[in-house]
Design an enzyme around this catalytic site. Structure first.
Site, PDB file in Angstrom:
ATOM      1  N   HIS A  17       0.375  -0.933  -0.335  1.00 53.44           N
ATOM      2  CA  HIS A  17      -0.251  -0.007  -0.035  1.00 53.44           C
ATOM      3  C   HIS A  17       1.376   1.429  -0.312  1.00 53.44           C
ATOM      4  O   HIS A  17       0.654   1.775  -0.874  1.00 53.44           O
ATOM      5  CB  HIS A  17      -1.137   0.222   1.273  1.00 53.44           C
ATOM      6  N   LYS A  41     -15.220  -8.307   5.128  1.00 53.28           N
ATOM      7  CA  LYS A  41     -14.049  -8.680   5.292  1.00 53.28           C
ATOM      8  C   LYS A  41     -14.044  -8.638   6.919  1.00 53.28           C
ATOM      9  O   LYS A  41     -14.420  -8.834   7.752  1.00 53.28           O
ATOM     10  CB  LYS A  41     -13.015  -9.244   4.373  1.00 53.28           C
ATOM     11  N   ARG A  90      -2.183  -6.066  -8.635  1.00 52.35           N
ATOM     12  CA  ARG A  90      -1.737  -6.782  -9.068  1.00 52.35           C
ATOM     13  C   ARG A  90      -1.571  -8.169  -9.902  1.00 52.35           C
ATOM     14  O   ARG A  90      -2.356  -7.922 -10.083  1.00 52.35           O
ATOM     15  CB  ARG A  90      -1.002  -8.042  -7.007  1.00 52.35           C
ATOM     16  N   SER A 128      -3.104  -8.090   2.979  1.00 52.43           N
ATOM     17  CA  SER A 128      -3.152  -7.946   4.267  1.00 52.43           C
ATOM     18  C   SER A 128      -3.292  -9.231   4.712  1.00 52.43           C
ATOM     19  O   SER A 128      -3.116  -9.515   5.785  1.00 52.43           O
ATOM     20  CB  SER A 128      -4.059  -6.827   4.664  1.00 52.43           C
TER      21      SER A 128
HETATM   22  P1  ADP Z   1      -9.539  -4.146  -0.535  1.00 53.93           P
HETATM   23  O1  ADP Z   1     -10.101  -4.389   0.993  1.00 53.93           O
HETATM   24  O2  ADP Z   1     -10.580  -2.849  -1.241  1.00 53.93           O
HETATM   25  O3  ADP Z   1      -8.877  -4.990  -1.506  1.00 53.93           O
HETATM   26  P2  ADP Z   1      -7.300  -3.257   0.446  1.00 53.93           P
HETATM   27  O4  ADP Z   1      -6.632  -2.369   1.366  1.00 53.93           O
HETATM   28  O5  ADP Z   1      -6.438  -4.849   0.242  1.00 53.93           O
HETATM   29  O6  ADP Z   1      -8.480  -2.977   0.275  1.00 53.93           O
HETATM   30  O7  ADP Z   1      -6.596  -2.716  -0.567  1.00 53.93           O
HETATM   31  C1  ADP Z   1      -6.562  -1.470  -0.995  1.00 53.93           C
HETATM   32  C2  ADP Z   1      -6.053  -1.159  -2.874  1.00 53.93           C
HETATM   33  O8  ADP Z   1      -4.583  -1.453  -2.627  1.00 53.93           O
HETATM   34  C3  ADP Z   1      -6.527  -2.755  -3.065  1.00 53.93           C
HETATM   35  O9  ADP Z   1      -6.212  -1.857  -4.521  1.00 53.93           O
HETATM   36  C4  ADP Z   1      -5.611  -3.132  -3.707  1.00 53.93           C
HETATM   37  O10 ADP Z   1      -5.333  -3.879  -5.245  1.00 53.93           O
HETATM   38  C5  ADP Z   1      -4.383  -2.471  -3.266  1.00 53.93           C
HETATM   39  N1  ADP Z   1      -3.236  -3.239  -2.766  1.00 53.93           N
HETATM   40  C6  ADP Z   1      -3.449  -4.222  -2.109  1.00 53.93           C
HETATM   41  N2  ADP Z   1      -1.812  -4.884  -1.614  1.00 53.93           N
HETATM   42  C7  ADP Z   1      -1.703  -4.907  -2.152  1.00 53.93           C
HETATM   43  C8  ADP Z   1       0.590  -4.852  -2.802  1.00 53.93           C
HETATM   44  N3  ADP Z   1       1.226  -5.762  -2.348  1.00 53.93           N
HETATM   45  N4  ADP Z   1       0.968  -3.750  -3.942  1.00 53.93           N
HETATM   46  C9  ADP Z   1       0.079  -2.775  -4.485  1.00 53.93           C
HETATM   47  N5  ADP Z   1      -1.293  -2.887  -4.657  1.00 53.93           N
HETATM   48  C10 ADP Z   1      -2.118  -3.133  -3.800  1.00 53.93           C
END
Ligand code: ADP
Length: 158
Positions: A17, A41, A90, A128
């Site tokens: 992130h 989730k 990703r 995460s």
């Molecule tokens: P969500 O629950 O909406 O998937 P996340 O917090 O997991 O939210 O992710 C928010 C954004 O960050 C999404 O666009 C996700 O694809 C992106 N994201 C999550 N992990 C990574 C990563 N390792 N590298 C790049 N982008 C990421």
């Protein structure tokens, strides 16, 4: 002023992130990291905790602000005067989900543009959920999250 919203669950914020946030900060005048309060989730951290960890993680980036939001992401974007939404992609799974969400969001708010940044090679595998799983099983999460986030995760999963 070009303001972008980077929405997500951030449970917790990871190095993946943060990479997207830093790269976005070079493209936009201001970034709002939007912490969605009720994602579909199972969460490890409360909304206040997710906001707090994200705030600490971006403390060195003056153009980045962290706020929680409730309800439709596009409504929050409108309230904040945001013209662009940023998401990270990703290699596995993200595209289809992002595509579906983008199509719905475009119907709801055609004036808001989506910009997807490709995840950096180092963080392609990082989510995460994986991070929480590794921490739960006692694995080393150094380098995948800032040290204070690693501590917070370890405390929670104990
Ligand atoms: P969500 O629950 O909406 O998937 P996340 O917090 O997991 O939210 O992710 C928010 C954004 O960050 C999404 O666009 C996700 O694809 C992106 N994201 C999550 N992990 C990574 C990563 N390792 N590298 C790049 N982008 C990421």
């Amino acid at each position: 002023m070009k303001i972008a919203l980077y929405p997500g669950s951030f449970d917790p914020v990871t190095a993946g992130h943060l990479d997207i946030i830093r790269r976005s900060a070079r493209l936009f005048d201001k970034i709002i990291v939007g912490v969605y309060d009720t994602p579909d989730k199972k969460l490890l951290f409360t909304t206040a905790e997710r906001v707090d960890l994200a705030r600490q993680a971006v403390a060195d980036l003056p153009s980045v602000e962290v706020k929680s939001f409730t309800g439709l992401m596009v409504e929050f974007a409108r309230q904040e005067g945001v013209a662009t939404v940023v998401r990270g992609l990703r290699v596995n799974n993200d595209f289809e989900l992002e595509f579906d969400m983008a199509m719905i969001n475009r119907r709801l708010a055609p004036e808001i543009e989506l910009v997807c940044l490709l995840a950096s090679p180092d963080y392609q595998f990082l989510s995460s959920s994986i991070l929480k799983e590794v921490a739960r099983l006692g694995g080393d999460v150094e380098g995948l999250v800032p040290p204070f986030v690693a501590d917070a995760v370890r405390l929670k999963v104990k």
